[in-house]
Design a protein around this motif. Structure first.
Motif, PDB file in Angstrom:
ATOM      1  N   MET A  31       0.829  -1.208   0.000  1.00 19.56           N
ATOM      2  CA  MET A  31       0.000   0.000   0.000  1.00 19.56           C
ATOM      3  C   MET A  31       0.867   1.264   0.000  1.00 19.56           C
ATOM      4  N   MET A  32       2.153   1.117  -0.330  1.00 22.21           N
ATOM      5  CA  MET A  32       3.109   2.226  -0.359  1.00 22.21           C
ATOM      6  C   MET A  32       3.157   2.959   0.982  1.00 22.21           C
ATOM      7  N   GLN A  33       3.364   2.184   2.043  1.00 27.44           N
ATOM      8  CA  GLN A  33       3.447   2.759   3.385  1.00 27.44           C
ATOM      9  C   GLN A  33       4.621   2.164   4.145  1.00 27.44           C
ATOM     10  N   PHE A  34       5.344   3.025   4.856  1.00 26.86           N
ATOM     11  CA  PHE A  34       6.287   2.566   5.863  1.00 26.86           C
ATOM     12  C   PHE A  34       5.542   2.537   7.187  1.00 26.86           C
ATOM     13  N   ASP A  35       5.974   1.697   8.100  1.00 17.86           N
ATOM     14  CA  ASP A  35       5.310   1.610   9.405  1.00 17.86           C
ATOM     15  C   ASP A  35       5.821   2.643  10.403  1.00 17.86           C
ATOM     16  N   LYS A  36       6.790   3.457   9.999  1.00 25.50           N
ATOM     17  CA  LYS A  36       7.309   4.511  10.881  1.00 25.50           C
ATOM     18  C   LYS A  36       7.367   5.830  10.116  1.00 25.50           C
ATOM     19  N   LYS A  37       7.163   6.911  10.849  1.00 22.00           N
ATOM     20  CA  LYS A  37       7.278   8.263  10.290  1.00 22.00           C
ATOM     21  C   LYS A  37       8.506   8.972  10.838  1.00 22.00           C
ATOM     22  N   GLU A  38       9.100   8.417  11.897  1.00 24.84           N
ATOM     23  CA  GLU A  38      10.286   9.006  12.498  1.00 24.84           C
ATOM     24  C   GLU A  38      11.218   7.917  12.994  1.00 24.84           C
ATOM     25  N   ILE A  39      12.515   8.147  12.775  1.00 23.27           N
ATOM     26  CA  ILE A  39      13.561   7.272  13.299  1.00 23.27           C
ATOM     27  C   ILE A  39      14.508   8.156  14.098  1.00 23.27           C
ATOM     28  N   VAL A  40      14.829   7.719  15.311  1.00 22.37           N
ATOM     29  CA  VAL A  40      15.745   8.466  16.171  1.00 22.37           C
ATOM     30  C   VAL A  40      17.013   7.640  16.359  1.00 22.37           C
ATOM     31  N   VAL A  41      18.146   8.254  16.046  1.00 18.41           N
ATOM     32  CA  VAL A  41      19.449   7.615  16.196  1.00 18.41           C
ATOM     33  C   VAL A  41      20.038   8.084  17.520  1.00 18.41           C
ATOM     34  N   ASP A  42      20.323   7.159  18.400  1.00 24.92           N
ATOM     35  CA  ASP A  42      20.874   7.476  19.704  1.00 24.92           C
ATOM     36  C   ASP A  42      22.240   8.139  19.563  1.00 24.92           C
ATOM     37  N   ALA A  43      22.501   9.140  20.370  1.00 21.95           N
ATOM     38  CA  ALA A  43      23.762   9.880  20.323  1.00 21.95           C
ATOM     39  C   ALA A  43      24.980   8.986  20.561  1.00 21.95           C
ATOM     40  N   ALA A  70      18.959  10.914   3.413  1.00 16.74           N
ATOM     41  CA  ALA A  70      19.572  12.131   2.857  1.00 16.74           C
ATOM     42  C   ALA A  70      19.082  13.330   3.654  1.00 16.74           C
ATOM     43  N   LYS A  71      19.683  14.484   3.408  1.00 12.29           N
ATOM     44  CA  LYS A  71      19.147  15.706   4.001  1.00 12.29           C
ATOM     45  C   LYS A  71      17.741  15.907   3.457  1.00 12.29           C
ATOM     46  N   ALA A  72      16.844  16.405   4.296  1.00 11.32           N
ATOM     47  CA  ALA A  72      15.456  16.604   3.884  1.00 11.32           C
ATOM     48  C   ALA A  72      15.370  17.515   2.653  1.00 11.32           C
ATOM     49  N   ALA A  73      16.224  18.520   2.588  1.00 14.10           N
ATOM     50  CA  ALA A  73      16.213  19.444   1.453  1.00 14.10           C
ATOM     51  C   ALA A  73      16.607  18.762   0.148  1.00 14.10           C
ATOM     52  N   ASP A  74      17.302  17.630   0.221  1.00 11.76           N
ATOM     53  CA  ASP A  74      17.749  16.912  -0.979  1.00 11.76           C
ATOM     54  C   ASP A  74      16.806  15.796  -1.411  1.00 11.76           C
ATOM     55  N   LEU A  75      15.777  15.519  -0.624  1.00 12.60           N
ATOM     56  CA  LEU A  75      14.899  14.374  -0.870  1.00 12.60           C
ATOM     57  C   LEU A  75      14.375  14.351  -2.309  1.00 12.60           C
ATOM     58  N   GLN A  76      13.725  15.384  -2.759  1.00 12.97           N
ATOM     59  CA  GLN A  76      13.109  15.373  -4.080  1.00 12.97           C
ATOM     60  C   GLN A  76      14.150  15.214  -5.197  1.00 12.97           C
ATOM     61  N   GLY A  77      15.263  15.910  -5.096  1.00 15.06           N
ATOM     62  CA  GLY A  77      16.310  15.795  -6.113  1.00 15.06           C
ATOM     63  C   GLY A  77      16.913  14.404  -6.173  1.00 15.06           C
ATOM     64  N   ILE A 100      23.240   9.714   1.992  1.00 15.83           N
ATOM     65  CA  ILE A 100      23.999   9.299   3.170  1.00 15.83           C
ATOM     66  C   ILE A 100      24.094   7.779   3.215  1.00 15.83           C
ATOM     67  N   ALA A 101      22.987   7.121   2.899  1.00 17.98           N
ATOM     68  CA  ALA A 101      22.942   5.658   2.890  1.00 17.98           C
ATOM     69  C   ALA A 101      21.726   5.216   2.093  1.00 17.98           C
ATOM     70  N   HIS A 102      21.799   3.993   1.565  1.00 18.13           N
ATOM     71  CA  HIS A 102      20.618   3.421   0.906  1.00 18.13           C
ATOM     72  C   HIS A 102      20.724   1.905   0.873  1.00 18.13           C
ATOM     73  N   SER A 103      19.568   1.285   0.873  1.00 16.41           N
ATOM     74  CA  SER A 103      19.503  -0.170   0.759  1.00 16.41           C
ATOM     75  C   SER A 103      19.237  -0.547  -0.691  1.00 16.41           C
ATOM     76  N   LYS A 120      27.317  10.710  10.365  1.00 14.98           N
ATOM     77  CA  LYS A 120      26.921  11.360   9.109  1.00 14.98           C
ATOM     78  C   LYS A 120      25.655  12.195   9.317  1.00 14.98           C
ATOM     79  N   LEU A 121      24.976  11.959  10.446  1.00 13.81           N
ATOM     80  CA  LEU A 121      23.798  12.746  10.820  1.00 13.81           C
ATOM     81  C   LEU A 121      24.211  13.698  11.940  1.00 13.81           C
ATOM     82  N   ALA A 122      24.206  14.978  11.676  1.00 16.56           N
ATOM     83  CA  ALA A 122      24.546  15.961  12.705  1.00 16.56           C
ATOM     84  C   ALA A 122      23.372  16.098  13.676  1.00 16.56           C
ATOM     85  N   ALA A 123      23.678  16.192  14.953  1.00 18.46           N
ATOM     86  CA  ALA A 123      22.626  16.410  15.952  1.00 18.46           C
ATOM     87  C   ALA A 123      21.874  17.689  15.593  1.00 18.46           C
ATOM     88  N   GLY A 124      20.566  17.613  15.592  1.00 19.09           N
ATOM     89  CA  GLY A 124      19.737  18.769  15.261  1.00 19.09           C
ATOM     90  C   GLY A 124      19.561  18.998  13.767  1.00 19.09           C
TER      91      GLY A 124
END
Length: 147
Positions: A31-43, A70-77, A100-103, A120-124
């Motif tokens: 159904m073109m859905q991921f089961d998560k909308k947010e992923i948090v990487v522990d510091a 990827a950076k959110a600003a780069d998603l569409q490109g 940054i990474a891909h499967s 590769k992910l800067a805090a904030g």
């Protein structure tokens, strides 16, 4: 001796707790859905792993999914360029510095794993994860952030 054993047990518990925050299970479906909308990487993570599972039944050439970070600003490109790269390149432009990474792309019942350096992910920072299969990125996306 007991204090030493207790200290070792505490260290082992901390290491496994950190490792638990350094991996995530992500499911995509027909159904073109991921089961998560947010992923948090522990510091405390040195590396971060995403285990992608496609719980649907359709083949990867019809309803394949991958996960791209990827950076959110780069998603569409990244997604637009990936569409022209084709399935042979997992819908990711080869050597795209914005990625940054891909499967790999998986079909129903298949899974893939991608691991990348967490720093590769800067805090904030403002980052996204998404499926770059043509047409999927607009709905199969979420935020990924480092604490």
């Amino acid at each position: 001796m007991l204090k030493t054993l207790a200290a070792l047990a505490l260290l082992a518990g901390s290491a496994s707790a950190a490792a638990a925050g350094c991996t995530v299970e992500l499911d995509g479906n027909d159904m073109m859905q991921f089961d998560k909308k947010e992923i948090v990487v522990d510091a405390g993570c040195k590396d971060f792993t995403i285990h992608l599972k496609h719980s649907g039944k359709l083949a990867k050439n019809l309803m394949g999914h991958n996960v791209v970070v990827a950076k959110a600003a780069d998603l569409q490109g990244v997604a637009t360029d990936g569409a022209t790269a084709g399935l042979d390149h997992d819908y990711v432009k080869p050597d795209d510095a914005r990625v940054i990474a891909h499967s790999k792309v998986v079909g129903g019942g298949e899974s893939a794993t991608v691991t990348f350096a967490a720093d590769k992910l800067a805090a904030g920072g403002d980052y996204a994860f998404f499926c770059s299969f043509p047409g999927h990125w607009s709905v199969m996306k979420g935020t990924i952030r480092r604490n």
